[in-house]
Design a protein around this motif. Sequence first.
Motif, PDB file in Angstrom:
ATOM      1  N   LEU A 234       0.818  -1.215   0.000  1.00 23.00           N
ATOM      2  CA  LEU A 234       0.000   0.000   0.000  1.00 23.00           C
ATOM      3  C   LEU A 234       0.853   1.268   0.000  1.00 23.00           C
ATOM      4  N   ARG A 235       2.083   1.196   0.518  1.00 18.96           N
ATOM      5  CA  ARG A 235       2.923   2.399   0.620  1.00 18.96           C
ATOM      6  C   ARG A 235       3.942   2.529  -0.496  1.00 18.96           C
ATOM      7  N   TYR A 236       3.995   1.550  -1.398  1.00 21.91           N
ATOM      8  CA  TYR A 236       4.989   1.572  -2.475  1.00 21.91           C
ATOM      9  C   TYR A 236       4.462   2.306  -3.704  1.00 21.91           C
ATOM     10  N   PRO A 237       5.372   2.954  -4.464  1.00 21.97           N
ATOM     11  CA  PRO A 237       4.988   3.491  -5.781  1.00 21.97           C
ATOM     12  C   PRO A 237       4.679   2.338  -6.748  1.00 21.97           C
ATOM     13  N   PRO A 238       3.924   2.595  -7.768  1.00 20.39           N
ATOM     14  CA  PRO A 238       3.233   3.869  -8.044  1.00 20.39           C
ATOM     15  C   PRO A 238       2.107   4.097  -7.028  1.00 20.39           C
ATOM     16  N   TYR A 239       2.021   5.330  -6.511  1.00 23.20           N
ATOM     17  CA  TYR A 239       1.074   5.633  -5.458  1.00 23.20           C
ATOM     18  C   TYR A 239      -0.359   5.657  -5.989  1.00 23.20           C
ATOM     19  N   ALA A 240      -1.254   5.161  -5.132  1.00 18.78           N
ATOM     20  CA  ALA A 240      -2.680   5.175  -5.476  1.00 18.78           C
ATOM     21  C   ALA A 240      -3.420   5.935  -4.375  1.00 18.78           C
ATOM     22  N   ARG A 241      -4.182   6.959  -4.751  1.00 14.66           N
ATOM     23  CA  ARG A 241      -4.878   7.778  -3.767  1.00 14.66           C
ATOM     24  C   ARG A 241      -5.798   6.948  -2.884  1.00 14.66           C
ATOM     25  N   ARG A 242      -6.331   5.853  -3.436  1.00 14.61           N
ATOM     26  CA  ARG A 242      -7.268   5.051  -2.657  1.00 14.61           C
ATOM     27  C   ARG A 242      -6.590   4.365  -1.472  1.00 14.61           C
ATOM     28  N   CYS A 243      -5.263   4.254  -1.533  1.00 18.82           N
ATOM     29  CA  CYS A 243      -4.527   3.600  -0.431  1.00 18.82           C
ATOM     30  C   CYS A 243      -4.248   4.535   0.740  1.00 18.82           C
TER      31      CYS A 243
END
Length: 469
Positions: free
Chosen positions: A441-450
Amino acid sequence: MSPHTVLVSRLRAAWLSGKTRPMEYRVAQLEALGRFLDENKLDILEATALDMRKPPFEVELSEISICRSELNHTLNNLGTWMKDEHVDKNWVTQLDSAFIRKDPYGVVLIIGPWNYPINLLLVPLIGAIAAGNCVVMKPSEISRNVERLVAEMLPRYLDKDCFAVVTAGVEETTRLLENKFDYIFFTGSPSVGRIIMTAAAKHLTPVTLELGGKNPCYVSDSCNVQNVARRVAWGRFFNAGQTCVAPDYVLCSADMQEKLLPALREAITEFYGPNPQESPDFGRIVGDKHFQRVQALLRSGHAAIGGQTDAEARYIAPTVLVGVQQDDPIMEEEIFGPILPILTVTSVDDAIAFINARERPLAIYVFSSCKKVVNRVLEQTSSGGFCANDTIMHITLTSLPFGGIGQSGLGRYHGRSSFDTFSHPRSALLRGAGREAFNTLRYPPYARRCLPLLRATTETKRQAACTLL
């Protein structure tokens, strides 16, 4: 390399070997320090008498007993202090281990003063040993007989691979400070403290500076005058006034001054007889230079009690000055001698304003039978320590941290505070090697939903407050 550099390198190698880390080793060195105190008691009494004609009673109380108390308190609690301190965790680290490890700094330098040459060298040493450090000790060259005793005898008790005593004057100490230490503990004057801090800054070395200051003593109109006089006189004239926490001046009303002067005269006579110079219980100024400085301060105001001097014997009588002005020389520097100025104020508010207009002292004393007066001075002033209805006695408690603030010092020691001063609180998080799915959840590529889930599992939440109506 210089001898000091060789010495520091040797101690650093011993520390890196891990020799000082086991609790059993620390306990053994502390117990050896206790044997040094026991087996050299008579030599300590003789050396302090030669240096300052310090009364044996005062030496036993302020040098040996305080060290013994500190030593016993440390041995009684070391196992608890050394334990890892486990801390609260957020949701995402619930299955991991998070704690604070009390690591030794490494190679520590302790520079002691001359006024309490055993106490103020060995008490920080106890904390440094307890925390697992190697230590270079530099006793004061001014108290030369104690310096000689410590240099000759202390290494016979401690592990020479890890502990060393260096005898040095100003020039040698300057060269000693050019070496990289991991911590420096200094007790002395603010002017030298600045030099120590400047030298430490070159290596970004943390420091504790135990300095001094002008400790005010406010005496309210509501108190037992005889008790006040005895306790103030004892605190001021103990060790011939050469005490960093001695009351440096008294603030009181004009009416209280009239009552206090005869009570102080009576207390001084009771303590030291009609001629204090003949008393075995009154010490001397440590050296000619110090005597001349303190003697010059007698020109401020006029002596209502005492004022006699003897340069050859380095004797200055227990003295009380009145008519002192705020800008007199005696109010510009720490006295460090058996002189007590009295200045008059109109109220407790006037006394608080007087105190707050000056550098923050190492200690503030207040005498009053009214708790409101005591609490007002405590709450509306700032100082390293505070003591009500007595003087100096707060430093006898190993449970209270000792240290200054601002001009009067930096850092704390005594008891647990000594162990903490010489320990680096090393934060540690031991995570499991698996459960990688939770980390994606904290790794790129970042997702706003996380982001909401990450915040929910890592942020500390404000607890609901309970309002009392």
